[in-house]
Design an enzyme around this catalytic site. Structure first.
Site, PDB file in Angstrom:
ATOM      1  N   LYS A  24      63.413  67.813   7.517  1.00 46.92           N
ATOM      2  CA  LYS A  24      62.945  69.179   8.053  1.00 46.92           C
ATOM      3  C   LYS A  24      62.033  68.886   9.541  1.00 46.92           C
ATOM      4  CE  LYS A  24      58.875  66.768   5.652  1.00 46.92           C
ATOM      5  NZ  LYS A  24      58.335  67.037   7.123  1.00 46.92           N
TER       6      LYS A  24
ATOM      7  N   ASP B 103      58.086  67.168  -1.685  1.00 47.14           N
ATOM      8  CA  ASP B 103      58.810  67.810  -0.627  1.00 47.14           C
ATOM      9  C   ASP B 103      60.448  67.751  -1.025  1.00 47.14           C
ATOM     10  OD1 ASP B 103      56.992  67.730   1.721  1.00 47.14           O
ATOM     11  OD2 ASP B 103      58.435  66.216   2.397  1.00 47.14           O
TER      12      ASP B 103
HETATM   13  P1  ATP Z   1      57.329  62.580   4.379  1.00 48.16           P
HETATM   14  O1  ATP Z   1      57.946  63.736   5.496  1.00 48.16           O
HETATM   15  O2  ATP Z   1      57.777  63.035   3.449  1.00 48.16           O
HETATM   16  O3  ATP Z   1      56.473  61.986   4.867  1.00 48.16           O
HETATM   17  P2  ATP Z   1      59.135  60.391   5.507  1.00 48.16           P
HETATM   18  O4  ATP Z   1      59.900  61.197   6.498  1.00 48.16           O
HETATM   19  O5  ATP Z   1      57.332  60.370   6.525  1.00 48.16           O
HETATM   20  O6  ATP Z   1      58.756  61.457   4.660  1.00 48.16           O
HETATM   21  P3  ATP Z   1      60.677  58.415   4.557  1.00 48.16           P
HETATM   22  O7  ATP Z   1      61.797  58.353   5.168  1.00 48.16           O
HETATM   23  O8  ATP Z   1      60.918  59.157   2.795  1.00 48.16           O
HETATM   24  O9  ATP Z   1      59.337  59.246   5.179  1.00 48.16           O
HETATM   25  O10 ATP Z   1      60.380  56.930   3.994  1.00 48.16           O
HETATM   26  C1  ATP Z   1      59.311  56.720   3.145  1.00 48.16           C
HETATM   27  C2  ATP Z   1      59.689  55.826   2.586  1.00 48.16           C
HETATM   28  O11 ATP Z   1      60.168  55.464   1.439  1.00 48.16           O
HETATM   29  C3  ATP Z   1      59.697  53.949   3.142  1.00 48.16           C
HETATM   30  O12 ATP Z   1      59.369  53.345   3.458  1.00 48.16           O
HETATM   31  C4  ATP Z   1      61.598  53.961   2.281  1.00 48.16           C
HETATM   32  O13 ATP Z   1      60.797  52.570   2.240  1.00 48.16           O
HETATM   33  C5  ATP Z   1      60.669  54.496   0.872  1.00 48.16           C
HETATM   34  N1  ATP Z   1      62.261  55.071   0.629  1.00 48.16           N
HETATM   35  C6  ATP Z   1      62.770  55.112  -0.973  1.00 48.16           C
HETATM   36  N2  ATP Z   1      63.682  56.022  -0.051  1.00 48.16           N
HETATM   37  C7  ATP Z   1      64.798  55.616   0.300  1.00 48.16           C
HETATM   38  C8  ATP Z   1      65.196  56.922   0.816  1.00 48.16           C
HETATM   39  N3  ATP Z   1      65.795  57.604  -0.164  1.00 48.16           N
HETATM   40  N4  ATP Z   1      65.073  57.159   2.229  1.00 48.16           N
HETATM   41  C9  ATP Z   1      64.495  57.024   3.158  1.00 48.16           C
HETATM   42  N5  ATP Z   1      63.537  55.967   3.105  1.00 48.16           N
HETATM   43  C10 ATP Z   1      63.234  55.884   1.321  1.00 48.16           C
END
Ligand code: ATP
Length: 290
Positions: free
Chosen positions: A11, A137
């Protein structure tokens, strides 16, 4: 059915406002969420043995209980009283820790898949109730499409589908802590986006007006610490984007374009300037899970 393959979509936030800091440490937000055509591929398989096993194409991702996939699977098995197990193979394409809900969308895809595999027939709102225990989310990632998210992000209202257009996403090679960004947000000083005006533009399917009302209050914190985010925004706008914005707490920046050929030229310009480590040309995605 013993195995299911699903796409877990990323997203962007077409706008993101923070209304107030709550006593429990969370923030009340108001955001417009939009799915884009960038996804992780998951293969979810039933196993006779109990337990949850995860394999992933990225070595640095946790494959234990710290992976949101594991949390989602465990909650689902416990909630539905299922004694079998599952194995999930994740092919990650959404950049990690990028502000694109990569982990949350994987968790949502697992909840969806398990509901199909185990024929538990939970409704979307029942899946969302499980999802919100994993992250704010996750309910949106189950719903997908264009939506207004309120509360901590879990109160969702479906909006008219966003006009399809090319989207350029770029992530610089920096790590941004979401806790740092929210912790340093000064709500007295930010310029709040006019989200109601953006919704009205959406209703009129007016892409230029939707783009004109893009705004994210978290940029004030992230950009002052990481000026590269502003440089990427500027590069996209100078190369024909209707507008460009940071998604979530960053550091990914996305730009909306009217035409594919302009977006392709901006893609090239971004690559030439070397501002981002990862650049991806995609589209708005309003379809269902496939
Ligand atoms: P948001 O936009 O919801 O804040 P994000 O895109 O910034 O999320 P994610 O990619 O979800 O962040 O990753 C945040 C942390 O979650 C990472 O440091 C990662 O190690 C951990 N994590 C746990 N499970 C997953 C997964 N399936 N995919 C990605 N990261 C994961």
């Amino acid at each position: 059915m013993e195995q299911i393959r699903v796409k877990a979509y990323a997203k962007v936030n077409l706008s993101l406002d923070v209304l107030k800091r709550r006593a429990d440490g969370y923030h009340d937000v108001r955001m417009i969420m939009q799915t884009i055509d960038l996804y992780d591929d998951l293969a979810v398989q039933k196993t006779k043995e109990q337990g949850i096993s995860i394999t992933a194409n990225l070595k640095f991702l946790p494959v234990d209980e710290n992976n949101l996939i594991y949390k989602a699977a465990k909650l689902f098995l416990d909630t539905c009283g299922i004694s079998e197990g599952i194995a999930v193979d994740l092919k990650k394409h959404i950049p990690v820790a990028a502000g694109m809900a990569g982990g949350s969308t994987d968790a949502a895809a697992v909840l969806y898949s398990m509901n199909e595999l185990f024929q538990t027939e939970l409704s979307l709102s029942q899946l969302m109730e499980i999802g919100v225990k994993i992250g704010a989310d996750v309910p949106y990632c189950l719903m997908q499409g264009t939506a207004l998210a309120e509360g901590i992000g879990e109160k969702l209202t479906k909006l008219p589908s966003m006009v399809k257009c090319p989207v350029l996403a770029a992530k610089p090679g920096i790590h941004v802590s979401t806790a740092f960004v929210y912790g340093n947000l000064n709500l007295e000083q930010v310029v709040h986006p006019d989200i109601d005006a953006q919704i009205a533009a959406m209703e009129k399917q007016d892409l230029k007006a939707v783009a004109g009302h893009m705004g994210n209050v978290l940029e004030s914190v992230t950009i002052s610490k990481y000026p590269v985010v502003e440089k990427i925004k500027r590069c996209m706008k100078e190369n024909g984007a209707l507008n460009a914005l940071m998604s979530g707490s960053g550091p990914t920046v996305f730009g909306l374009f009217e035409e594919e050929k302009t977006a392709k030229a901006a893609y090239q310009a971004l690559c030439d300037q070397g501002l981002a480590k990862w650049v991806y040309l995609t589209n708005i995605y309003n379809g269902s899970r496939r």
